[in-house]
Design an enzyme around this catalytic site. Structure first.
Site, PDB file in Angstrom:
ATOM      1  N   ASP A   1      -9.640  -5.010  -4.545  1.00 50.94           N
ATOM      2  CA  ASP A   1      -9.049  -4.008  -3.654  1.00 50.94           C
ATOM      3  C   ASP A   1      -9.795  -2.688  -3.845  1.00 50.94           C
ATOM      4  O   ASP A   1      -9.776  -2.108  -4.930  1.00 50.94           O
ATOM      5  CB  ASP A   1      -7.563  -3.840  -3.982  1.00 50.94           C
ATOM      6  CG  ASP A   1      -6.814  -2.993  -2.958  1.00 50.94           C
ATOM      7  OD1 ASP A   1      -7.465  -2.192  -2.264  1.00 50.94           O
ATOM      8  OD2 ASP A   1      -5.588  -3.138  -2.863  1.00 50.94           O
TER       9      ASP A   1
ATOM     10  N   HIS B   1      -7.655  -5.643   0.147  1.00 50.96           N
ATOM     11  CA  HIS B   1      -6.450  -4.815   0.212  1.00 50.96           C
ATOM     12  C   HIS B   1      -5.356  -5.427   1.082  1.00 50.96           C
ATOM     13  O   HIS B   1      -4.177  -5.150   0.865  1.00 50.96           O
ATOM     14  CB  HIS B   1      -6.826  -3.431   0.756  1.00 50.96           C
ATOM     15  CG  HIS B   1      -5.694  -2.459   0.803  1.00 50.96           C
ATOM     16  ND1 HIS B   1      -5.012  -2.048  -0.328  1.00 50.96           N
ATOM     17  CD2 HIS B   1      -5.096  -1.812   1.851  1.00 50.96           C
ATOM     18  CE1 HIS B   1      -4.068  -1.190   0.014  1.00 50.96           C
ATOM     19  NE2 HIS B   1      -4.091  -1.037   1.328  1.00 50.96           N
TER      20      HIS B   1
ATOM     21  N   SER C   1       0.834  -1.194   0.000  1.00 52.81           N
ATOM     22  CA  SER C   1       0.000   0.000   0.000  1.00 52.81           C
ATOM     23  C   SER C   1       0.877   1.255   0.000  1.00 52.81           C
ATOM     24  O   SER C   1       1.679   1.448  -0.909  1.00 52.81           O
ATOM     25  CB  SER C   1      -0.950  -0.044   1.202  1.00 52.81           C
ATOM     26  OG  SER C   1      -1.941   0.944   1.116  1.00 52.81           O
TER      27      SER C   1
END
Length: 410
Positions: free
Chosen positions: A346, A385, A258
């Site tokens: 995601d 995610h 991320s």
């Protein structure tokens, strides 16, 4: 034509709410007081709040890094064994901001030993008997395990037991053993190095017989409560990378997740610019192209992204304040191989951004540089995610990537 359509859409979304409110008043559906209240609320949320955001660097950093969101509650980061990370050393590294900086910034770091090392030195490490069930070998021993087997007697004579006073020496001794592989994990925003999905990644990498290093950026976890910036967190990553590189010549891989993917690419670009030793490869989990693109597609921005003043009040100020994380630029600045992994479902960092970064890397990097891989994970698995680490095929992909490039130099 696209810009005209985008402009018209922005004007529509900016006027539809107040227009609906006024129309309701004109048709008698709401009274004057209700009209005034609704218009004030609209002004506060969609005009004043973005303007405050534009001129508040503190708010911009807070929304980007979210260091104030902490979970799980009550986690003692000095005791990683509480979350199942036995044989893990907790320590601190001091990052100097400049040569005359006396205090620096202290970062909390974990060094997770690989499985084969834990298995061989379980008595010295005081690993509990029930944990040994997790350490049964299920694959051929790596080269580093052969080295451990040959030198285990000498190491045991040097370290009959691992105590607080010799723990650093023991862990660094194992880190220097030839044939090992190291992964430096760079986490995303919120929480700390001890949050649940991150510990799952460490355990996955440990079971692949890799040394794992992970740390909390400034402002996170038990690191010093210094407000994070892009330059600051990249400097933190650089210091931890250099700590590892100064101890061992074994190959180091960088894994970013991320927001950590932005840190990872910036770190590699900085190492290339400094002409220092870099990693052998980079793994980007759920990456984005740059903060401007990510903000516009983030779920939190849905209420604001179609406002005509969105760029003026939200994305452009962050860019001007050096909160950019331009992975689409940084992937062009270092030579190492890149593996991108992204789940189709995601919603935090949309799949399209990861794929766009892959295409940019393919099209812009020199053909003599390390290859770029992209691995798509179907939405039917609901990894989202955070939970690509649960994909059964992921360990094989990581092992293949590491073995392919651990001895390659680009």
């Amino acid at each position: 034509m696209y810009e005209l359509h985008s402009c018209l859409r922005s004007v529509f979304f900016a006027t539809v709410i107040p227009g609906t409110i006024v129309l309701s008043w004109l048709t008698g559906l709401v009274g004057l007081r209700s009209l005034q209240t609704c218009l004030v609320i609209f002004f506060l949320i969609f005009v004043l709040l973005p303007l405050i955001f534009r001129y508040s660097v503190t708010m911009q950093r807070g929304i980007l890094f979210l260091p104030f969101i902490k979970y799980p509650k009550g986690l003692d980061l000095t005791r990683p064994e509480n979350i199942g990370l036995y044989a893990t050393r907790n320590f601190y590294i001091t990052v100097k901001e400049h040569d005359t900086d006396k205090d620096g910034v202290n970062l909390g770091v974990w060094h997770v030993l690989p499985r084969h090392a834990v298995r061989r030195f379980r008595r010295e490490l005081l690993v509990e008997a029930e944990v040994e069930q997790d350490l049964a070998p299920d694959e051929p021993s790596p080269e580093s395990d052969q080295q451990l087997r040959e030198l285990s007697s000498a190491i045991r004579s040097e370290f009959p037991s691992v105590l607080p006073e010799n723990k650093q020496l023991f862990y660094e001794r194992l880190l220097r053993m030839p044939g090992g592989t190291i992964v430096l994990y760079l986490h995303g925003n919120t929480a700390s190095r001890g949050s649940g999905h991150r510990s799952e990644v460490y355990k996955l990498l440990r079971n692949l017989n890799y040394h794992v290093f992970t740390f909390d950026y400034r402002g996170f976890g038990d690191s010093d409560p210094v407000p994070p910036t892009e330059e600051g967190v990249v400097r933190d990553a650089l210091m931890v990378f250099e700590y590892i590189a100064n101890i061992t010549s074994n190959p180091i891989f960088v894994w970013g997740h991320s927001l950590g993917t932005g840190v990872a690419t910036h770190l590699c670009a900085k190492l290339a610019d400094l002409r220092e030793r870099g990693p052998r490869g980079v793994i980007l989990e759920s990456p984005f192209t740059n903060i401007r693109d990510e903000i516009r597609l983030h779920p939190f921005a849905r209420l604001f992204k179609n406002l005509p003043w969105f760029d003026f009040t939200i994305s452009r100020p962050m860019y001007n304040n050096n909160l950019r994380f331009e992975s689409d630029m940084h992937v062009r600045e270092f030579r190492q191989p890149i593996m991108i992994i992204h789940s189709e479902d995601d919603v935090v960092v949309p799949f399209q951004l990861g794929y766009r970064l892959y295409r940019i890397a393919l099209d812009s990097r020199d053909r003599a540089w390390g290859p770029v891989e992209f691995h798509r994970f179907s939405a039917i698995h609901s990894y989202g995610h955070k939970y690509l680490c649960r994909a059964p095929e992921l360990p094989g992909l990581i092992r293949q990537f590491a073995e392919s490039y651990r001895d390659a130099v680009y």
